[in-house]
Motif scaffolding. Structure first.
Motif, short mmCIF file in Angstrom:
data_model
loop_
_atom_site.label_atom_id
_atom_site.label_comp_id
_atom_site.label_asym_id
_atom_site.label_seq_id
_atom_site.Cartn_x
_atom_site.Cartn_y
_atom_site.Cartn_z
N ALA A 142 12.11 -23.08 4.85
CA ALA A 142 11.56 -24.14 3.96
C ALA A 142 12.43 -24.00 2.61
N ARG A 143 12.25 -25.09 2.22
CA ARG A 143 13.11 -25.33 0.84
C ARG A 143 12.18 -25.44 -0.39
N VAL A 144 10.81 -25.56 -0.07
CA VAL A 144 9.73 -25.72 -1.23
C VAL A 144 8.69 -24.68 -0.90
N ALA A 145 8.17 -23.97 -1.70
CA ALA A 145 7.24 -23.05 -1.61
C ALA A 145 6.05 -23.20 -2.69
N THR A 146 4.87 -22.67 -2.59
CA THR A 146 4.07 -22.39 -3.75
C THR A 146 3.21 -21.16 -3.47
N LEU A 147 2.82 -20.46 -4.50
CA LEU A 147 2.27 -19.30 -4.69
C LEU A 147 1.20 -19.34 -5.29
N GLN A 148 -0.16 -19.30 -5.03
CA GLN A 148 -1.23 -19.49 -5.55
C GLN A 148 -2.22 -18.08 -5.86
#
Length: 439
Positions: free
Chosen positions: A287-293
């Motif tokens: 992936a080139r985009v990630a989120t960490l919540q």
């Protein structure tokens, strides 16, 4: 030797599909994206309930600024930081500030009408548009040279199982919230695709070891080294996940109040595991985009490992005159910053596969929050810290604006990734275009 298809690759070398997640992005095999193109990446990290302004915002602007207590863990990377004050979430309409702060944070557009009742405001539903990370995913996945296995990955730490506007910041479209995966075991299975259950952890490497030996003879020396790193990483994860599973079976999990996940006390361990998985997935170009919540808006995590038994959201409602609460909130936000520092350092220590520099040289990490301040529920001065050189912003500065819409920042992130959109979210808040001062 280059192969025309994955099917041919499997057939000629006699490989099982189990080995594919580990080798498909190695350029020697000819399946990876064009190695001559720069791999730009963006990560959005979220922590909730606002910050403590006096221990968060630098007093100075420009390139001569001092980090306050909350941001001290990032001191080593100050020359690669952008601290941005004065950006506001102008979106109004249905829902309370926590709901709009969370679900409008990355979408920049109103919530749909709904029956989810917030605090003193009107009820609301989900966001009426997609989030900027998913917009970038669509853009990158639409082109062969930037297409990856997943496009984006959504990680969570201690996120409640319930689904509402307080728990979702990622949207695939209007009324389409995307749930983060906060179980490292489930994320491990998603990324590597072979773990049917936790018992298979003990044998996953045995199943692919013979295949890895077959593949090595087809690789360049640099790819062999990368493959060895992948194998070492999977072995490490196997050991960590197995040990964690055994510990949970041996120790009864205490009952928590409603809304708190029963792995609250394991947040430090889960955070590290999720970050390790994220960095590995990016290094593998999954992936080139990630989120960490981390948790959620109104999240009530109890950070007992910091000596704090109070729920985070309850503390955030205490007045500024309550110095004990202010000190605890500073510790909590500093802990979140430590997680960011761990992520940044891991990116910085991971060489860019088949390229120059490290992952951090091609990655921008955005740390943000749904509120500027918890006890006032303000959507002004949205906390924003950017780290890394991935979008070619001019780093090493503290910037201050006068209440500019956060839609303009979201547009700037898109432009930095090569996606030249003219508006994003609510068009009314896009006047002035991208924030030119970032570059």
């Amino acid at each position: 030797m280059k192969y025309q298809s994955r099917r041919q690759f499997l057939k000629e070398l006699g490989l099982s599909s189990a080995v594919l997640p580990l080798v498909m992005n190695l350029p020697s095999l000819g399946f990876a994206a064009d190695s001559g193109l720069r791999k730009q990446r963006m990560i959005v990290m979220f922590s909730p309930n606002g910050i403590v302004p006096k221990t968060y915002w630098p007093d100075q602007t420009g390139d001569k600024f001092e980090l306050k207590e909350i941001m001290e863990p990032l001191k080593k990377y100050q020359d690669q930081m952008l601290v941005i004050k004065g950006v506001a979430d102008r979106v109004r309409g249905d829902g309370d500030s926590h709901m709009r702060g969370m679900s409008c944070l990355l979408t920049g557009i109103e919530l749909l009408p709904g029956n989810i009742q917030g605090g003193s405001h009107t009820p609301a539903g989900w966001a009426s548009g997609l989030s900027i990370d998913q917009e970038l995913k669509r853009f990158l996945q639409s082109k062969k040279e930037t297409r990856t296995r997943f496009g984006s990955l959504e990680f969570g730490v201690n996120v409640p199982h319930r689904a509402d506007p307080w728990t979702r910041m990622v949207y695939a479209g209007p009324n389409k919230p995307v749930a983060p995966i906060d179980d490292p075991y489930q994320m491990f299975e998603k990324i590597y695709g072979q773990m049917k259950d936790r018992k298979s952890l003990a044998s996953i490497l045995d199943d692919v070891r013979a295949d890895l030996k077959k593949v090595r003879s087809q690789l360049s020396s640099s790819d062999r080294q990368l493959l060895e790193e992948h194998e070492s990483y999977v072995r490490q994860m196997e050991q960590e996940l197995k040990a964690s599973a055994e510990q949970k079976l041996a120790v009864k999990v205490p009952v928590q109040e409603v809304g708190i996940k029963n792995d609250n006390d394991h947040m430090p361990v889960t955070s590290k595991m999720q970050i390790d998985l994220m960095v590995n997935s990016l290094a593998n170009d999954m992936a080139r985009v990630a989120t960490l919540q981390y948790t959620n808006s109104v999240g009530q995590a109890r950070m007992k490992w910091l000596g704090i038994d109070d729920g985070h959201h309850s503390l955030s409602h205490k007045p500024d005159s309550d110095q004990d609460s202010q000190d605890k909130l500073t510790k909590i936000n500093k802990w979140f910053c430590e997680q960011l520092a761990y992520l940044v350092e891991k990116l910085d220590k991971t060489p860019e596969p088949n390229g120059d520099g490290t992952l951090l040289d091609n990655t921008l990490v955005v740390w943000t929050n749904e509120l500027g301040k918890g006890n006032s529920h303000t959507l002004n001065d949205v906390p924003l810290v950017l780290v890394g050189k991935g979008l070619d912003f001019k780093m090493g500065r503290s910037l201050q604006f006068k209440n500019i819409p956060h839609n303009r920042l979201l547009m700037s992130l898109a432009h930095g990734m090569g996606h030249h959109i003219e508006t994003f979210g609510k068009p009314d808040f896009c006047g002035g275009g991208v924030i030119s001062e970032l570059t």
